[in-house]
Design an enzyme around this catalytic site. Structure first.
Site, PDB file in Angstrom:
ATOM      1  N   ALA B 236      16.491  54.285   0.310  1.00 18.35           N
ATOM      2  CA  ALA B 236      16.127  53.958  -1.067  1.00 18.35           C
ATOM      3  C   ALA B 236      16.327  52.477  -1.371  1.00 18.35           C
ATOM      4  O   ALA B 236      16.823  51.719  -0.528  1.00 18.35           O
ATOM      5  CB  ALA B 236      16.937  54.816  -2.025  1.00 18.35           C
ATOM      6  N   HIS B 237      15.990  52.091  -2.580  1.00 19.55           N
ATOM      7  CA  HIS B 237      16.057  50.675  -2.961  1.00 19.55           C
ATOM      8  C   HIS B 237      17.491  50.149  -2.942  1.00 19.55           C
ATOM      9  O   HIS B 237      18.421  50.836  -3.304  1.00 19.55           O
ATOM     10  CB  HIS B 237      15.405  50.405  -4.309  1.00 19.55           C
TER      11      HIS B 237
END
Lengths: 343, 343, 343
Positions: B236-237
């Site tokens: 994920a980010h």
């Protein structure tokens, strides 16, 4: 700062005339940048930030020296809105690139941008200002609305409907055949049940990278208005995801199940087929949902139970070995008591 | 055999002059091929192998007749090095195929190979000897180093950085938007938080098929030097994966979490957001990691606990029904004892 | 109705002359459409359906008024066969589109259809009537049989074999490198073990969207005849999936494991490496299989145990907190009894 604050209805504490040239996280922000503070975990970063301005919750009182503060009711939302000012959605020159494959019987709005290597089949439609990247595929008779972004290598199969302001990330697949077979023992074979339904994606939906939304066996698979689906998610045939729902990465929803409005599935959740998850229900990460979930419930575990109960179970579970030992010990004591009594 | 043995610093037991034409597994190897023995599970296959030569651990003493033996400290590693001699990395004629779409403002090194149907956008750079397969996409201003392989249909979005000797497998997506929304109850809508950061992939990284590495909200998502990521993984980010880490298939790491150096996540592991997994920590398959993990720990389960404790729990768990029955029985006995006492 | 009924060997109850123009689900079917009833969950929909004709199980006796009934032994299978009449597999004009990239040393059967943007490399072969969609990639020397469908953006790497009547859905990746590394502490690095084997997909297999079937380290990864694999599944190197097996979405099988014939893995199941799952075994959703599974077994949980035992465990587990409390209470009572005794 003043202009940005008024854009988000915030109250400035400090020099409203400070010029802001960009946005960034608390740790990386420079003195010309704006940042935000929402998660208490990042209190330390707040103290040491070099940001020129910081969005903070209205109720935060101890504002030390340093940045200009902007008080807002929801700093994350305000930050998002200011980000959107600095980083508008991607745009390209309108028109169809000569190296795109657009069928003559497709209808592409003149303000849409179709880049090299994109493919749009017969009968498909692409709305105003929609941006179709290289390797994106729109199948026969599928309709894509206005202001959409179809990122590289995403696929929309035939006869699907995609609303407006929809974002399809790279590698996602809309409208692949649902997984339906009927076993024919006489051959033997798993006879393919033709998946003759379709997918409807309503307005303002975002579908993550490598996420799969299968077409219905008959009828429609539906992703409701404003729902956001993360990467690597499986949405099986005939599923209905209500409006404003959130499905996190690697979750999967099996055939014909329904998620209500405002539902949240955390990462790696699995939902079995043919059940209903009520409005505003929340399901914890890695949970397995095997039956209907009432509206508003918060559940966790496999099979999923009330979240608070699950927290208690999770706390006791590591002690299982000890519990067994205690139980055995207790049994011998009781046996001893009984033996003495008989003696 | 002799040449190969000296290439890997091995000691030959048998005919060093035997010619070797290829490599294979123990069961399938022919008399002209070299194989290896590392996992004791395959002892049976070792006995019956037809291989001409077999790499074995130095400490293995009972070497029967049959193949020529090559003693090495690490047979798997030695086998890998010999395989690499027989199967060099794929190569194509340098240059840009006329059917590739390379923007005039992209810089492709003259020794790079860009095949038909690849797409390289404005401002992108491709390093020396890098091979870009059909359907691979490199977005605006993204930089790919030397000696990389971008397999068919992989996607690198705009403004990402990819080091040298990086392998991106088919269908992987680097730099899709992180999953960030701020709820605006006044509409209501999940307002998209523009993901204005980027992804940095360091040297010698391998990213599996259909794996997603999201771009940061602000700042960078980083895959550290020499890390290897399997298929269908979600990063994920703002995640940071340390150097030399291993992430197995279908694992997922949520936003802003950090994996240290040499971490191993087994298959289908989930890691929640905003936590740190310490250097050299190992997480067992399907585990759910909900809090910081100390360096060197080995953990399993959901929520993850010490691996040895988890083994005990896993051993007791199937007996839960029996435990409950015993407990109830014990309770009646105790009740009986108390009743008699009062009587 | 009469013609359709005889196509599936069914017995008509009602007007066999009724014309049928399509197929649909019970809830959406119109009076000119045929539907089916197989899952008792949908009894309510059966009562209120507007369908012109409904396939029902032979044993169903209370057939009310309304639709024409067609009694068959397996309504789902009969429905599938009738669907296939109304919706034949997709077809396109035979031949290679000028905008496809087909190497001159590839052999494409003249009845195959290769659409714009597809790519077929040197030495590859494509069989009769096979349909290759835009963005599909067939690597060097890979062989695809007759009557296959390769949906947009699927990838077949080099040297793989795909049988006849195989369907590869969008985004799937056949033959990416298996995940194999040997740690070399002297550098340090994870040295890549060249994956020099291949993938063989037998006849009548279907591979879901974004599913990955890795090539073998040496030898073959095999998907057996008639097996059906759902979306986002990971099949690691050297795995063998037996004929007629079913692998549901997001399941993963680790390296060198074997699934027998007719095995069913439900969604999100994980199977560790180097084990065998026996013929006709069934594994419940989200289970973790860590050792060999006997033929015919039905198992669930992590680690997986007999399914009925798992149901009992799952029923008791939520009570763990209560069990611990009861145990502690019982212990004090026993202590009290012992104290009194000594007194």
């Amino acid at each position: 700062v003043g202009d940005l604050a008024s854009h988000v209805g915030g109250e400035v504490v400090g020099n409203a005339a400070l010029p802001i040239s960009g946005v960034s996280g608390l740790s990386e922000a420079k003195s010309s940048e704006l940042s935000f503070f929402a998660n208490p975990r990042y209190r330390k970063q707040l103290k040491s930030t070099q940001a020129g301005a910081v969005l903070v919750p209205s109720q935060l009182t101890e504002l030390g020296p340093g940045p200009v503060w902007i008080r807002v009711s929801n700093p994350h939302l305000a930050f998002a809105k200011i980000c959107a000012l600095f980083y508008p959605r991607p745009q390209r020159k309108p028109g169809v690139d000569a190296r795109a494959s657009v069928h003559e019987a497709a209808r592409v709005h003149p303000t849409a941008s179709v880049l090299a290597g994109a493919c749009i089949e017969a009968g498909a439609q692409v709305g105003a200002r929609t941006l179709v990247y290289p390797g994106a595929y729109i199948g026969e008779r599928s309709i894509v609305g206005d202001d959409c972004i179809l990122y590289p290598n995403c696929t929309i199969r035939e006869d699907c409907q995609v609303g407006s302001r929809v974002i399809l990330h790279s590698g996602c697949v809309i409208g692949a055949d649902g997984f339906g077979f009927a076993f024919d023992a006489s051959v033997p074979e798993h006879f393919k049940v033709p998946q003759v339904g379709t997918v409807r994606i309503e307005d303002d939906v975002e579908v993550g990278a490598c996420t799969c939304v299968d077409r219905a066996a008959t009828g429609e698979t539906v992703i409701g208005r404003g729902s956001k689906i993360d990467n690597l998610v499986q949405i099986a045939h005939n599923v209905r995801v209500g409006p404003l729902s959130i499905v996190c990465a690697q979750a999967g929803v099996s055939g014909s199940s329904e998620l209500g409005s405002g539902v949240v599935l955390a990462g790696q959740v699995g939902v079995v087929g043919h059940i209903k998850v009520g409005d505003m229900a929340r399901v914890g990460a890695q949970s397995g949902v095997a039956q209907d979930v009432p509206a508003g419930a918060t559940i966790s575990g496999t099979p999923a139970i009330d979240h608070r109960q699950w927290l208690r179970v999770a706390a006791v579970q590591p002690e299982l070995g000890k519990i067994l030992r205690e139980l055995r010990e207790l049994r011998s004591r009781v046996q001893a008591l009984m033996d003495k009594r008989e003696a």
